[in-house]
Scaffold this active site. Sequence first.
Site, PDB file in Angstrom:
ATOM      1  N   GLY A  14       0.829  -1.211   0.000  1.00 34.14           N
ATOM      2  CA  GLY A  14       0.000   0.000   0.000  1.00 34.14           C
ATOM      3  C   GLY A  14       0.859   1.254   0.000  1.00 34.14           C
ATOM      4  N   ARG A  17       0.176   5.549  -1.764  1.00 35.21           N
ATOM      5  CA  ARG A  17      -0.473   6.756  -1.247  1.00 35.21           C
ATOM      6  C   ARG A  17      -0.225   6.888   0.258  1.00 35.21           C
ATOM      7  NH1 ARG A  17      -5.053   4.216  -3.808  1.00 35.21           N
ATOM      8  NH2 ARG A  17      -5.627   5.193  -5.789  1.00 35.21           N
ATOM      9  N   ASN A 100       1.349  -2.301   5.417  1.00 38.99           N
ATOM     10  CA  ASN A 100       0.688  -1.006   5.580  1.00 38.99           C
ATOM     11  C   ASN A 100      -0.668  -0.933   4.866  1.00 38.99           C
ATOM     12  OD1 ASN A 100       0.694   2.135   5.780  1.00 38.99           O
ATOM     13  ND2 ASN A 100       0.598   1.694   3.575  1.00 38.99           N
ATOM     14  N   TYR A 172     -12.911  -2.991  10.379  1.00 37.39           N
ATOM     15  CA  TYR A 172     -11.593  -2.343  10.468  1.00 37.39           C
ATOM     16  C   TYR A 172     -11.021  -2.471  11.882  1.00 37.39           C
ATOM     17  CZ  TYR A 172      -8.207   1.526   9.811  1.00 37.39           C
ATOM     18  OH  TYR A 172      -7.082   2.307   9.732  1.00 37.39           O
TER      19      TYR A 172
END
Length: 326
Positions: A14, A17, A100, A172
Amino acid sequence: MTGELAGRTVLVTGAGRGIGRAEALYLAAAGANVVVNDPGVQIDGRGGDDGVAAAVVDEIRGRGGRAVADNGSVTKWADVQRMVDLAVAEFGDLHAVVNNATIEVNKGLEQLSEAEFDDVVAVKLKGTFAVSRCATSYWRSRVDAGVRADRAIVNTASGSGLLNPLPTQTNYAAANAGVAAMTVVHALELRRLGVRVNCVSPSMVRTRLTNSVPGMDQTPSVGQPDPKDPMVVAPVVAYLSSEGCPLTGQVLSVRGGAIAVNQGWTRGAQVDKQAGLWTVPELAKNLATLPLEDPFDRLASALGDALGSRGREELEAMVNAELDKR
Ligand SMILES: NC(=O)c1ccc[n+]([C@@H]2O[C@H](COP(=O)([O-])OP(=O)(O)OC[C@H]3O[C@@H](n4cnc5c(N)ncnc54)[C@H](O)[C@@H]3O)[C@@H](O)[C@H]2O)c1
């Protein structure tokens, strides 16, 4: 390149960004060879854009660093194997992985579908497992061939999961709590292979995930440090990835320049019936003597300044209004 990470090869997932991109840039500037993994998906995991990882690689190379792009998904075992193989083929070894990558699909439990639960867990939790698993197989093969080196896994969790699980984040929060638990399991298992395993838990960093959080768009005046800059996490990840770092099994919160040790769930006050089973009336009486904190009180104290002058009642009303909207 010279630098604190010279000669190290690090895979960052990841990394196209936000925080991952900053980590890739920082690691490369410190001399590491970086595999910049990112399929360039939207916040909820849909779509994809190979140019997202490529742009970071171009940026690193433009500054004289060494990097290679990878567009695989951490949710796919074959893609993850390819990331590890790419690091070794391109740079000759793999010393650290930085887990990440994430997506977010924030909904109340009443609205959250099975697929939306699975999708987030697949990237955050299972993706962390997959990358760590494939890297460890490679590291085991090196140890078996008589080659030992300092290896590191750096996971990424979130306060939503550790300190202040947030409403609308069933998937999450659960995945992040799992990442922290996995960090400790892997630290215990992998020391014998020379692999250290730690976790960072960023907080209030300005990325596309947080741009709707009130106050995130505020930037400090010129010359002042910006505690919300995605770059604040990168030196911590670089240190944890570096050769000779002694840390393992740690979960470190990073908010601006403040780095705190997270000590996880701890056993609190207890009642103890020495002989025989508790009865329900006894439990009602005895558990009432323990300091049982209401979850909204806990969330209010975790939010602290972010809650401003609003009190706990207002917080509960805000949460309920938000849940009704989704
Ligand atoms: N921003 C914050 O304040 C904050 C707070 C706590 C934790 N975190 C954690 O920090 C990490 C980075 O978050 P961010 O804010 O930079 O988010 P972000 O959305 O800016 O970046 C996440 C990147 O992960 C990539 N990604 C998504 N699915 C992937 C997959 N299957 N395989 C590989 N890459 C994939 C995305 O394309 C994206 O570029 C996450 O693990 C997040 O949970 C961030």
